[in-house]
Design a protein around this motif. Sequence first.
Motif, mmCIF file in Angstrom:
data_model
loop_
_atom_site.group_PDB
_atom_site.id
_atom_site.type_symbol
_atom_site.label_atom_id
_atom_site.label_comp_id
_atom_site.label_asym_id
_atom_site.label_seq_id
_atom_site.Cartn_x
_atom_site.Cartn_y
_atom_site.Cartn_z
ATOM 1 N N SER A 283 3.575 -6.675 -8.485
ATOM 2 C CA SER A 283 3.819 -7.553 -7.321
ATOM 3 C C SER A 283 4.323 -6.748 -6.137
ATOM 4 C CB SER A 283 4.822 -8.659 -7.689
ATOM 5 O OG SER A 283 4.327 -9.440 -8.762
ATOM 6 N N LEU A 284 3.830 -5.527 -6.013
ATOM 7 C CA LEU A 284 4.245 -4.634 -4.944
ATOM 8 C C LEU A 284 3.108 -3.663 -4.683
ATOM 9 C CD1 LEU A 284 6.588 -3.515 -3.127
ATOM 10 C CD2 LEU A 284 7.141 -1.994 -5.044
ATOM 11 N N ASN A 285 2.809 -3.413 -3.420
ATOM 12 C CA ASN A 285 1.715 -2.503 -3.080
ATOM 13 C C ASN A 285 2.221 -1.439 -2.121
ATOM 14 O OD1 ASN A 285 -0.623 -1.162 -2.538
ATOM 15 N ND2 ASN A 285 -1.732 -2.907 -1.698
ATOM 16 N N VAL A 286 2.424 -0.235 -2.643
ATOM 17 C CA VAL A 286 2.852 0.896 -1.808
ATOM 18 C C VAL A 286 1.847 2.038 -1.913
ATOM 19 C CG1 VAL A 286 5.310 0.347 -1.859
ATOM 20 C CG2 VAL A 286 4.314 1.715 -3.697
ATOM 21 N N LEU A 287 0.612 1.705 -2.264
ATOM 22 C CA LEU A 287 -0.400 2.750 -2.402
ATOM 23 C C LEU A 287 -0.634 3.483 -1.088
ATOM 24 C CD1 LEU A 287 -3.067 0.901 -4.604
ATOM 25 C CD2 LEU A 287 -1.409 2.627 -5.339
ATOM 26 N N ASP A 288 -0.478 2.783 0.023
ATOM 27 C CA ASP A 288 -0.747 3.384 1.329
ATOM 28 C C ASP A 288 0.521 3.900 2.012
ATOM 29 O OD1 ASP A 288 -3.465 2.844 1.100
ATOM 30 O OD2 ASP A 288 -3.218 0.819 1.931
ATOM 31 N N ASN A 289 1.627 3.901 1.308
ATOM 32 C CA ASN A 289 2.901 4.345 1.879
ATOM 33 C C ASN A 289 3.203 5.763 1.379
ATOM 34 O OD1 ASN A 289 5.475 4.759 2.817
ATOM 35 N ND2 ASN A 289 6.308 2.849 1.992
ATOM 36 N N ARG A 290 3.030 6.745 2.237
ATOM 37 C CA ARG A 290 3.226 8.139 1.825
ATOM 38 C C ARG A 290 4.693 8.456 1.521
ATOM 39 N NH1 ARG A 290 -0.159 12.585 2.156
ATOM 40 N NH2 ARG A 290 -1.689 11.303 3.285
ATOM 41 N N ALA A 291 5.595 7.686 2.047
ATOM 42 C CA ALA A 291 7.019 7.940 1.803
ATOM 43 C C ALA A 291 7.488 7.333 0.476
ATOM 44 C CB ALA A 291 7.855 7.398 2.948
#
Length: 534
Positions: A283-291
């Motif tokens: 329930s979380l999408n950080v695939l595009d977050n480089r940090a």
Amino acid sequence: MKMLAYLRSLAARFFRRADLETDIEEELVSHIQHRADDLERGGVNRAEAERQARLEFGGRQRFREECNEATGGNFIETLGKDVAFGFRVLRKSPGFTLIAVGTLALGIGANAVVFAALNALVLRPLNVPRADSLYSVHRVSDNSANQSYLDYLDLRERNRSFEDLAAYGIMTASVDPGNNPTRAWLLAVSGNYFDVLGIRPQLGRYFHASDEHGPNSAPYLILSHAFWRSRFQGDPGIVGRVVQLNRHPFTILGVAPPDFRGTLLILSPDGFVPMINQEQVESLNVLDNRAARWIFMTFGHLKEGVTPQQAGADFTALSAELEKTYPKEHQPGVYAVARPALYGEYLGGPVRAFMSGLMLLAGLILVAACANLGTLFAARASDRSREIALRLALGAGPLRILRQLLVEALLIALMGGALGLWGGILLLSWLCAWNPFPQFPINVPLSPDRNVYLVALLLTVASGLLFGAVPVRQVLRTDPHEVIKAGSVAKTRRRIGARDLLLVGQIAICAVLVTSSLVAVRGLVRSMTSRLGF
């Protein structure tokens, strides 16, 4: 070649005793008959010729003994007698036998358990193909292998050191097969995870990089063997079944083999899902977050000819390039590669140091046990001085007496080793099932292998020879006439002997053990509170 022939003769003597006795008898009769034939051709009648041939040949029993000596038979026979006599002697002294066996069982059992842990955590490679070339990537500054998904993609595509680079993160999710949902620990892995490792499924198939077509495009689940057996009762028709992961449908593609738990030894995941589906699982999408450095570890096989130092330099240069491009998001640092089994050097270094120290402590326990038994054996040899003197007076050589004492020592060592190994195996089986943190799927595969059994056998034999050799000087200096005449060991002026030195050594070793164990316990308490990165 001579040693091989001797061993073969010993084996033949032991396993084909009746055949060899028949061969010796036939050889003896043949020699006598040939001599009788020669005498008969010289004009002596047959009966007289056979009588003279037997007289010339000498005692038949002496001939048999010489043949037995040539084939090693006397050694086997006397060794068997020594073993039988040793059992009778030990049975007559049950108190001494129980103390000696228990002391040695403690020392050998402790060494077997510690070596099994050292072997499982440090010495034994991961149970995957080509484990010798498998390395993980981590930063030296904080010994962390965490990466963001975008950094992982850049490192995978631009490095020149690895054949391919896989990655995984750790997640939890609710698994609902249709009744009674349960929480499961999952590895969110890259699409090439199973291809990089090169393992085969127990059932079905794995997903691959070709199955991924963007976020949430690969709703597939691979079950661990243990979770398949416990949650799905080992159903062979599980492949293709749809279950709910956090209320999202996922298709079960296959089941991992029973001996595969991932590449982190202390973690036992329940399943594997594509990390591209992070949003549905977590329930979380950080695939595009480089940090967002949520990937737990990246690993792969080094290319042929590439050293770990070269690979570390390659990733350090790549990190510097990424820092220039993404100065605010990328975390730079000096990189290195290490074995992935214990989260690189974050846990690998401390675990190796701790286990090496623990192995040293276990070795000191065994040395103290041998010193104790050496003292007991020397005292026992003194108590048996009249028996030894009588045997020497009747013609037994000192080496023959020493061999008997060594056989008794080895019998004690074998009994103590067997008891200690049995207790060690029970303890290891309990440690394998022990979960120190119930909220995490953490346990350690400490099942013993042939290396553990071999080390236990070597320690057993070495211990028996070590404490059994203590009374050697005492026996060699025994004067049977003086002992028999005095009725006991002759009284001499008190001097510092082997038993005194052994006692001093025991006290020193025990002092070191007490001090070191206190330090080890403090280190263990600190390691129990260490952050594992998740």
